[in-house]
Design a protein around this motif. Structure first.
Motif, PDB file in Angstrom:
ATOM      1  N   GLN A 201      -6.473  -9.781 -15.719  1.00 36.60           N
ATOM      2  CA  GLN A 201      -6.651  -9.608 -14.273  1.00 36.60           C
ATOM      3  C   GLN A 201      -7.855 -10.396 -13.779  1.00 36.60           C
ATOM      4  O   GLN A 201      -7.802 -11.050 -12.732  1.00 36.60           O
ATOM      5  CB  GLN A 201      -6.794  -8.120 -13.950  1.00 36.60           C
TER       6      GLN A 201
ATOM      7  N   VAL B  71      -2.513  -7.285 -11.058  1.00 34.69           N
ATOM      8  CA  VAL B  71      -3.136  -7.148  -9.739  1.00 34.69           C
ATOM      9  C   VAL B  71      -4.653  -7.113  -9.900  1.00 34.69           C
ATOM     10  O   VAL B  71      -5.172  -6.429 -10.785  1.00 34.69           O
ATOM     11  CB  VAL B  71      -2.646  -5.858  -9.052  1.00 34.69           C
TER      12      VAL B  71
ATOM     13  N   ASN C 248      -8.528  -6.986  -7.554  1.00 35.91           N
ATOM     14  CA  ASN C 248      -9.072  -6.406  -6.315  1.00 35.91           C
ATOM     15  C   ASN C 248      -8.323  -5.121  -5.937  1.00 35.91           C
ATOM     16  O   ASN C 248      -7.981  -4.896  -4.780  1.00 35.91           O
ATOM     17  CB  ASN C 248      -9.006  -7.400  -5.151  1.00 35.91           C
ATOM     18  N   GLY C 249      -8.082  -4.283  -6.916  1.00 36.02           N
ATOM     19  CA  GLY C 249      -7.348  -3.045  -6.679  1.00 36.02           C
ATOM     20  C   GLY C 249      -6.254  -2.879  -7.713  1.00 36.02           C
ATOM     21  O   GLY C 249      -6.280  -3.518  -8.769  1.00 36.02           O
ATOM     22  N   ARG C 250      -5.280  -2.030  -7.438  1.00 37.66           N
ATOM     23  CA  ARG C 250      -4.160  -1.858  -8.360  1.00 37.66           C
ATOM     24  C   ARG C 250      -2.886  -1.635  -7.574  1.00 37.66           C
ATOM     25  O   ARG C 250      -2.918  -1.226  -6.405  1.00 37.66           O
ATOM     26  CB  ARG C 250      -4.396  -0.688  -9.316  1.00 37.66           C
TER      27      ARG C 250
ATOM     28  N   PRO D 182       0.828  -1.210   0.000  1.00 35.21           N
ATOM     29  CA  PRO D 182       0.000   0.000   0.000  1.00 35.21           C
ATOM     30  C   PRO D 182       0.862   1.261   0.000  1.00 35.21           C
ATOM     31  O   PRO D 182       2.079   1.217   0.243  1.00 35.21           O
ATOM     32  CB  PRO D 182      -0.795  -0.127   1.297  1.00 35.21           C
ATOM     33  N   ARG D 183       0.230   2.372  -0.249  1.00 32.42           N
ATOM     34  CA  ARG D 183       0.938   3.654  -0.335  1.00 32.42           C
ATOM     35  C   ARG D 183       1.756   3.946   0.928  1.00 32.42           C
ATOM     36  O   ARG D 183       2.908   4.396   0.842  1.00 32.42           O
ATOM     37  CB  ARG D 183      -0.061   4.794  -0.593  1.00 32.42           C
TER      38      ARG D 183
END
Length: 321
Positions: A307, A217, A219-221, A189-190
């Motif tokens: 994906q 990826v 379920n998100g990026r 994560p960020r």
């Protein structure tokens, strides 16, 4: 021989994922049925590039220039389209001259460590990806330096251990990230990426980030390093082996980020280019395919389809387990 010609780090050049094949083949000769799960080759597992990508490759093969050498850094049109993709993210900016092609990321990794001063160390994750850990250990002649990926916290990096090792070992010149991670599959994560960037900035380090799985990826990026990097010098490693997929193309590249902020980093990057000049260039054909594929309106849908395919497989595995 009268002189020992063996490099001091030769014993570190091990790649168990590949070397286990010989043992498997001997077992197969004894009648044991083998299921090969030792290498991340999507083609071997039945995946195929989309027909329109294969058609672009066929058309490129008909052009005489794809049979010859290209620019040392890589074809200008390929570097232009990649630089445009990077700059659209926001964050650290690049020019086409900041893209350097290699014959796969294995070639890029070998070149990075072969031209790094021996006493300069790169702190990498554990569990490790063998190509990185072996290359770092071989170049230094010592055991690979690592920070822990914590299985109880989703395989996130142990940031306190990373900070302490950097603080107390001034031979560490860089931090290695693999995001999304191989072999754990973790996507950072960020907040984690920003903390690693802060550590690198505090101790005047570079970052090397393998982003080969960034477009697989679900379920998100995955955040690209360039989006959170600020003014820290870094090398991001990318390729088409998993995205098209075309692992046999042996086509990867380095994205050089913030080259001008540090004189030593700038000189190191120049040594990578000088090494590539001695090699002349990397393979021309896949570079000729990249601009047309990346600019094609179908490319983003292609990535989304793949994906979704991997998300379905993950759900199936999760249910079975």
């Amino acid at each position: 021989m009268r002189r020992n010609i063996v490099h001091s780090g030769a014993d570190a050049l091990t790649y168990e994922i590949r070397s286990i094949v010989a043992k498997g083949q001997r077992m197969r000769e004894c009648g044991v049925e083998m299921v090969w799960e030792n290498i991340g080759d999507p083609i071997q597992k039945g995946d195929r590039p989309a027909p329109w990508i294969m058609e672009i490759a066929r058309e490129a093969l008909e052009r005489p220039e794809t049979w010859g050498y290209c620019d040392t850094k890589g074809r200008p049109d390929a570097r232009e389209v990649l630089a445009d993709f990077i700059n659209r993210r926001g964050g650290a900016k690049v020019t086409p001259d900041d893209i350097l092609f290699f014959n796969g990321l294995g070639d890029a990794i070998s070149t990075i460590f072969a031209h790094m001063r021996r006493e300069a160390r790169v702190l990498g994750p554990s569990p490790a990806y063998s190509t990185f850990s072996s290359a770092e250990a071989a170049h230094s002649g010592y055991e690979h330096l690592t920070y822990r990926l914590d299985p109880t916290k989703g395989w996130m990096p142990d940031l306190e251990e990373m900070r302490m090792k950097v603080h107390y070992n001034d031979t560490i010149a860089g931090i290695l990230l693999i995001n999304p991670n191989n072999p754990t599959g973790a996507v950072y994560p960020r907040a984690v990426l920003e903390e690693i960037v802060a550590i690198a900035k505090t101790y005047n380090l570079m970052i090397i980030c393998d982003e080969i799985y960034s477009h697989l990826v679900f379920n998100g990026r995955a955040l690209h390093l360039s989006e959170v990097l600020g003014d820290v010098p870094a090398l991001s490693l990318r390729g088409i082996s998993k995205e098209f997929p075309w692992p046999g193309s042996r086509c990867g590249w380095i994205e050089i980020l913030n080259r001008g902020v540090d004189r030593t980093f700038d000189r190191f990057v120049q040594s990578l280019l000088d090494a590539k000049m001695l090699e002349v260039c990397s393979t021309s054909l896949p570079q000729a395919v990249i601009p047309r594929v990346f600019r094609d309106a179908r490319f983003l849908d292609h990535l989304a389809r793949r994906q979704a395919m991997y998300a379905a497989r993950a759900a199936e595995a999760d249910q079975a387990l």
